[in-house]
Design a protein around this motif. Sequence first.
Motif: not given
Length: 759
Positions: A586-601, A605-615
């Motif tokens: 999933i981390a390699r296919v879907i944007p925003g899930f880089q280092d999925f296993n490490a981040r979900v530890a 949890g973690f927030a997925l990127p949201h360009a309108p909200r974040d930038e």
Amino acid sequence: MASKPPKSDPVQDAPQVAGPKHAAAGLPAIGHTLRIAQQQMGVRRTALTLLRVNQKDGFDCPGCAWPEPEHRHAAEFCENGAKAVAEEATLRRVTPDFFAAHPVSDLAGRSGYWLGQQGRLTHPMYLAEGADHYEPVPWERAFDIVAEELAALGSPDEALFYTSGRTSNEAAFLYQLFARELGTNNLPDCSNMCHESSGSALNETIGIGKGSVLLEDLYRADLIIVAGQNPGTNHPRMLSALEKAKANGAKIITVNPLPEAGMERFKNPQTPQGMIKGAALTDLFLQIRIGGDQALFRLLNKLILDTEGAVDETFVAEHTHGFEDFAEAARAADWDETLTATGLTRDSIDEALKMVLASERTIVCWAMGLTQHKHSVPTIREVVNFLLLRGNIGRPGAGVCPVRGHSNVQGDRTMGIFERPAPAFLDALEKEFGFKPPREHGYDVVRAIRALRDGDAKVFFAMGGNFVSASPDTDVTEAAMRRARLTVHVSTKLNRSHVVTGARALILPTLGRTERDLQSGGEQFVTVEDSMGMVHASRGRLEPASPHLLSEPAIVARLARRVLGEASGTPWEEFEKDYATVRDRIARVIPGFQDFNARVADPAGFALPHAPRDERRFPTATGKANFTAAPVEHPELPEGRLLLQTLRSHDQYNTTIYGLDDRYRGIKNGRRVVFVNPDDARELKIADGSYVDLVGEWKDGVERRAPGFRVVHYPTARGCAAAYYPETNVLVPLDSTADTSNTPASKSVVVRLEQSTAD
């Protein structure tokens, strides 16, 4: 001690009716929660299970998708969440002996409530062609049956792979991967029937089909508009967030055809003050006519444009496109037409405008009341216009907030459960897994039903849910399902879809969220995405209801190995053994899930990127947020008719019926009721307590009838009525859908009321 399931269907022909309540939660909610939980689980299991709901080291509630706060209560659940958990963690069991005692013809005559109350499924069950009893079947034989039917198809596009929102990220990713390796994009899902209109509108206007706010934004808002939504029943934990926002100074406008207890006053059971007095939530109630929301927001936009200094001209100039065309359309909005469409008064709209102009940070929340009309997509686009005008997207305390109704429905779409996948997603799948995914778009829910009806689809496979009861035009849907060669349902409990079958049928029992998932690689956890784009782990703790259950990822992996065989280079066995390997992909296919296993530890949890909200970056075709200028629409109502919306009772979640009461609306021991404004009832000469048939009217001329509903005089908007689904889904024409999104128009059904022959 847990109680036994009902042996017979309860009689519902004389519901008791009292006045509606004016506050939600409090002591009655606690009492009802504990009573239901004890009936299903017993005292000790209730305590052990409920204290793990929505905790950082526990499991995600299988109910709604409302996010958890950073600092959680020991009891981080609501009444309806507790009911969902109790139904899953129940001690009641549906064994092969149950199916031996109950032929399908008997089960087909039972209510959805009775079916659900029987308990957890324990074994894979098979209904042979021509048989009237399900029989137990080994897992491998079940997979052989699916493989046989899939191999007999003329094309992979004759198979349908439906997904319910309960499915985890890992299972959803594997499921869509299997379907696409098989060769089809036929991946309809429950989102097609609810927030597809939201995704369609938001993708076009802001570049991402998700909400733009986090929970903290609600706490920082000056104004929150809750439109077409009943949080007190459908997302009760949202009331806590609204209470906190109010304490921080926010104002709340509620826009809805019915007054709802939860938006009047919330008696927070977590605090003594909340239990005694509660907090008034709504500052202004706009009791809008069904389907009038686009007209309301269009007029508000005109009034903002007409107010000097009200438009955030810097934001509009730097970040938006299409303003001039929109402004021309908005300035043409007419007061009289708007008052007709909305049923509101001029004074109430003026009061709303004052609150809008006084707010520097505004959030608009909505649910099915906005998404299930013919004109839902332009309605939500108009909401976006409203927010863009004053720069209320991309800054703290402001934004769009579509409130999803099922715990991972948003995550499933993120994982690729979509009949119209983006080319970039398919490119990433091809690069990662080395096969060529199909590029032709597949069927959504409505088109899937048509395909079954017309013989263009022959195998229906459902990952969770209750498709037959959730879908529109019940008679058409059921007839379509019966034309299938094979229907397969991955389920935890019995429901209506198991007894409306194809020539052959399978029920594949699966683990629930509450249960420990032990694979050969060790104990596993899954992940989910909430309504605000937060991803976190979910770990079941209970022993499985039966040793014969498989997890959803295991079912998909084993089925894929059997169907695809050695031709597939995908390591399905490895995926079943260790879900971390799925997350790596999933981390390699879907944007925003880089280092999925490490981040979900991280327990939070973690927030997925949201360009309108974040930038404040809008990834649309124009590179900016898009104003739109659609013509204003609203449902036309012939004389002597009412506009019906389908809705839930407080004792249900989606199609799951927990009980026969609707405490907040004053209904007890019955679901076949129709809420009618007393003035409309008098004009139609329909007495309170009389019984009527609801007869749908649509342009195809087909008579659709829901018989035997008790009339309840109720303070609905004039010209509007309401009744519970799935009982009223029979009235929703299959082809009556929202433009663009193709979502069934379940919130604006023209009906006439005829005296029931049983009255």
